[in-house]
Design an enzyme around this catalytic site. Structure first.
Site, PDB file in Angstrom:
ATOM      1  N   ARG A  19      -6.524  -8.621  -5.609  1.00 38.64           N
ATOM      2  CA  ARG A  19      -7.104  -9.559  -6.324  1.00 38.64           C
ATOM      3  C   ARG A  19      -7.885  -9.223  -7.542  1.00 38.64           C
ATOM      4  NH1 ARG A  19      -8.937 -12.662  -1.108  1.00 38.64           N
ATOM      5  NH2 ARG A  19      -8.410 -10.561  -0.315  1.00 38.64           N
ATOM      6  N   ARG A  28      -0.180 -16.909  -5.108  1.00 37.46           N
ATOM      7  CA  ARG A  28      -0.846 -16.580  -6.489  1.00 37.46           C
ATOM      8  C   ARG A  28       0.072 -17.207  -7.823  1.00 37.46           C
ATOM      9  NH1 ARG A  28      -3.591 -14.525  -3.066  1.00 37.46           N
ATOM     10  NH2 ARG A  28      -3.920 -12.423  -2.589  1.00 37.46           N
ATOM     11  N   LYS A  71      -8.924   2.573   3.642  1.00 39.40           N
ATOM     12  CA  LYS A  71      -9.186   1.567   2.965  1.00 39.40           C
ATOM     13  C   LYS A  71     -10.097   0.447   3.798  1.00 39.40           C
ATOM     14  CE  LYS A  71      -6.659  -1.926   0.417  1.00 39.40           C
ATOM     15  NZ  LYS A  71      -5.526  -2.124  -0.629  1.00 39.40           N
ATOM     16  N   SER A 107      -8.883   0.282  -4.363  1.00 38.43           N
ATOM     17  CA  SER A 107      -7.557  -0.232  -4.023  1.00 38.43           C
ATOM     18  C   SER A 107      -7.465  -1.607  -3.991  1.00 38.43           C
ATOM     19  CB  SER A 107      -7.105   0.466  -2.605  1.00 38.43           C
ATOM     20  OG  SER A 107      -5.425   0.040  -2.359  1.00 38.43           O
ATOM     21  N   GLU A 156      -6.416   0.510   6.945  1.00 38.76           N
ATOM     22  CA  GLU A 156      -7.256  -0.439   6.343  1.00 38.76           C
ATOM     23  C   GLU A 156      -7.767  -1.393   7.639  1.00 38.76           C
ATOM     24  OE1 GLU A 156      -4.990  -3.047   3.613  1.00 38.76           O
ATOM     25  OE2 GLU A 156      -6.810  -4.222   3.245  1.00 38.76           O
ATOM     26  N   SER A 191     -10.797  -5.288  -2.224  1.00 34.68           N
ATOM     27  CA  SER A 191     -11.934  -6.207  -2.860  1.00 34.68           C
ATOM     28  C   SER A 191     -12.246  -7.534  -2.058  1.00 34.68           C
ATOM     29  CB  SER A 191     -11.444  -6.794  -4.325  1.00 34.68           C
ATOM     30  OG  SER A 191     -10.161  -7.364  -4.473  1.00 34.68           O
ATOM     31  N   GLY A 192     -11.198  -7.993  -1.169  1.00 37.68           N
ATOM     32  CA  GLY A 192     -11.513  -8.963  -0.256  1.00 37.68           C
ATOM     33  C   GLY A 192     -11.886 -10.251  -0.399  1.00 37.68           C
ATOM     34  N   GLY A 193     -11.763 -10.594  -1.801  1.00 36.09           N
ATOM     35  CA  GLY A 193     -12.428 -11.840  -2.357  1.00 36.09           C
ATOM     36  C   GLY A 193     -13.592 -11.859  -3.279  1.00 36.09           C
TER      37      GLY A 193
HETATM   38  P1  13P Z   1      -7.746  -7.424  -1.940  1.00 34.21           P
HETATM   39  O1  13P Z   1      -8.299  -6.328  -3.137  1.00 34.21           O
HETATM   40  O2  13P Z   1      -7.190  -8.729  -3.090  1.00 34.21           O
HETATM   41  O3  13P Z   1      -8.518  -7.582  -0.821  1.00 34.21           O
HETATM   42  O4  13P Z   1      -6.430  -6.670  -1.658  1.00 34.21           O
HETATM   43  C1  13P Z   1      -6.146  -5.467  -1.204  1.00 34.21           C
HETATM   44  C2  13P Z   1      -5.232  -5.261   0.075  1.00 34.21           C
HETATM   45  O5  13P Z   1      -4.204  -4.683   0.070  1.00 34.21           O
HETATM   46  C3  13P Z   1      -5.640  -6.028   1.187  1.00 34.21           C
HETATM   47  O6  13P Z   1      -4.609  -5.707   2.177  1.00 34.21           O
END
Ligand code: 13P
Length: 339
Positions: free
Chosen positions: A294, A34, A221, A291, A179, A263-265
């Site tokens: 990115r 990042r 999550k 949660s 998660e 958010s995952g991308g």
């Molecule tokens: P993102 O929202 O960027 O996917 O990250 C959340 C997270 O904690 C991934 O483990």
């Protein structure tokens, strides 16, 4: 207060109405990427400065952020003025959390798949992190989607590890965020994501049950049900919201206090729009919030650019996304508010 009540109380604070969680627990390798994107070398100080920029957005933190997930280094770091960063977070009312897994590693005899590690010695680590101020934790399992994957072996191994982690957290008095992330990296369509997400969540709740985990004291999550990034047909925002809710209603018991998406991308705006559409389709049996890593940080990172002179602009960018997602968490976001 009984242990279950204490855990349930923390979980309720994490999904307080109109708030969500800031995932700022990038490992040293991920945060370096990042920072590289804004031409800033990754050092302990630059990582501290970046995180201090975020946590120091006091008004947004107080109004819209219920918890912050930290990496080990950050939980032990001090702000420039010597105040522990964990105290900066606590002073805003947000709950500090810690990333506990040690990463996704190749799963033996399952080519292309991973299992998340970190169980050995975990009880002792939970005890130490609780003393350092963490009230919740995170563990991320990664389910990759491809030609003949995921296999049952990968789904099961990850669900089992997550359940063992969750039980160890609860025994140590902290709330586990569970998660199981089905990646959106492939070219699979939304219906494949739907089928695999349902499978992963069904296995997950079965394993949590076997491990004796109290559902009142966890936060789920999950990923949203979404088209793979390289899929030629991209599902609409409405379809993502609808299919995600179908799967969650099939799989997540009402005893779970809250679901906080990764958010995952997804683009920042898609992540907000999807969350808002789902909450607008309520009432739902659980709180549904964010949660995001990115999708909460991308604009702020760019605006900051590694320079002190840009701290105010970066905080404004972060505060805006936090506000938009907070509105989405109660189904009240609209595109016109993005101006
Ligand atoms: P993102 O929202 O960027 O996917 O990250 C959340 C997270 O904690 C991934 O483990």
């Amino acid at each position: 207060m009984t242990m279950t009540n204490k855990l349930a109380d923390i979980a309720q604070r994490m999904v307080a109405a109109g708030k969500g969680i800031l995932a700022a627990d990038e490992s040293t390798g991920s945060i370096a990427k990042r920072l590289e994107s804004i031409n800033t070398p990754s050092t302990a100080d630059s990582r501290r400065d970046y995180r201090e920029m975020l946590f120091g957005a006091t008004e947004a933190m107080k109004a819209n952020i219920s918890g912050v997930i930290l990496f080990d280094e950050t939980l032990r770091q001090k702000a420039r003025n010597g105040r522990p960063l964990v105290d900066v977070i606590k002073a805003t009312g947000a709950v500090p959390g810690i990333k506990l897994d040690t990463g996704a590693k190749p799963l033996a005899l399952s080519p292309g798949e991973t299992v998340t590690e970190g169980l050995d010695g975990l009880a002792a680590r939970v005890e130490e992190y609780a003393k350092l101020g963490a009230e919740f934790a995170k563990w991320r399992a990664v389910i990759d989607v491809g030609k003949s994957i995921p296999t049952h072996n990968a789904i099961h191994a990850n669900a089992h590890a997550l359940a063992r982690y969750a039980a160890i957290c609860q025994a140590g008095g902290i709330v586990p965020m569970v998660e199981p992330e089905v990646l959106m990296d492939g070219d699979h369509d939304i219906d494949s994501c739907m089928r695999i997400t349902e499978w992963a969540l069904k296995e997950q709740f079965q394993e949590l049950y076997y491990a004796g985990v109290k559902l009142e004291g966890i936060i789920l999550k999950p990923n949203m049900v979404i088209s793979g990034k390289k899929c030629p047909t991209q599902a609409s925002q409405e379809e993502v919201a609808e299919k995600t809710l179908v799967v969650l209603k099939r799989c997540v018991p009402a005893a779970v206090p809250g679901i906080a998406f990764l958010s995952g991308g997804q683009s920042s705006k898609d992540a907000t729009a999807h969350l808002s559409l789902m909450n607008a389709a309520g009432p739902l049996p659980w709180k549904l919030t964010f949660s995001y890593g990115r999708a909460l940080q991308a604009d702020a990172l760019k605006a900051w650019g590694g320079k002190d002179a840009n701290i105010d602009a970066a905080r404004a960018a972060f505060s805006h996304r936090a506000k938009m997602n907070a509105l989405a968490s109660v189904g009240k976001w609209s595109k016109s508010l993005e101006k």
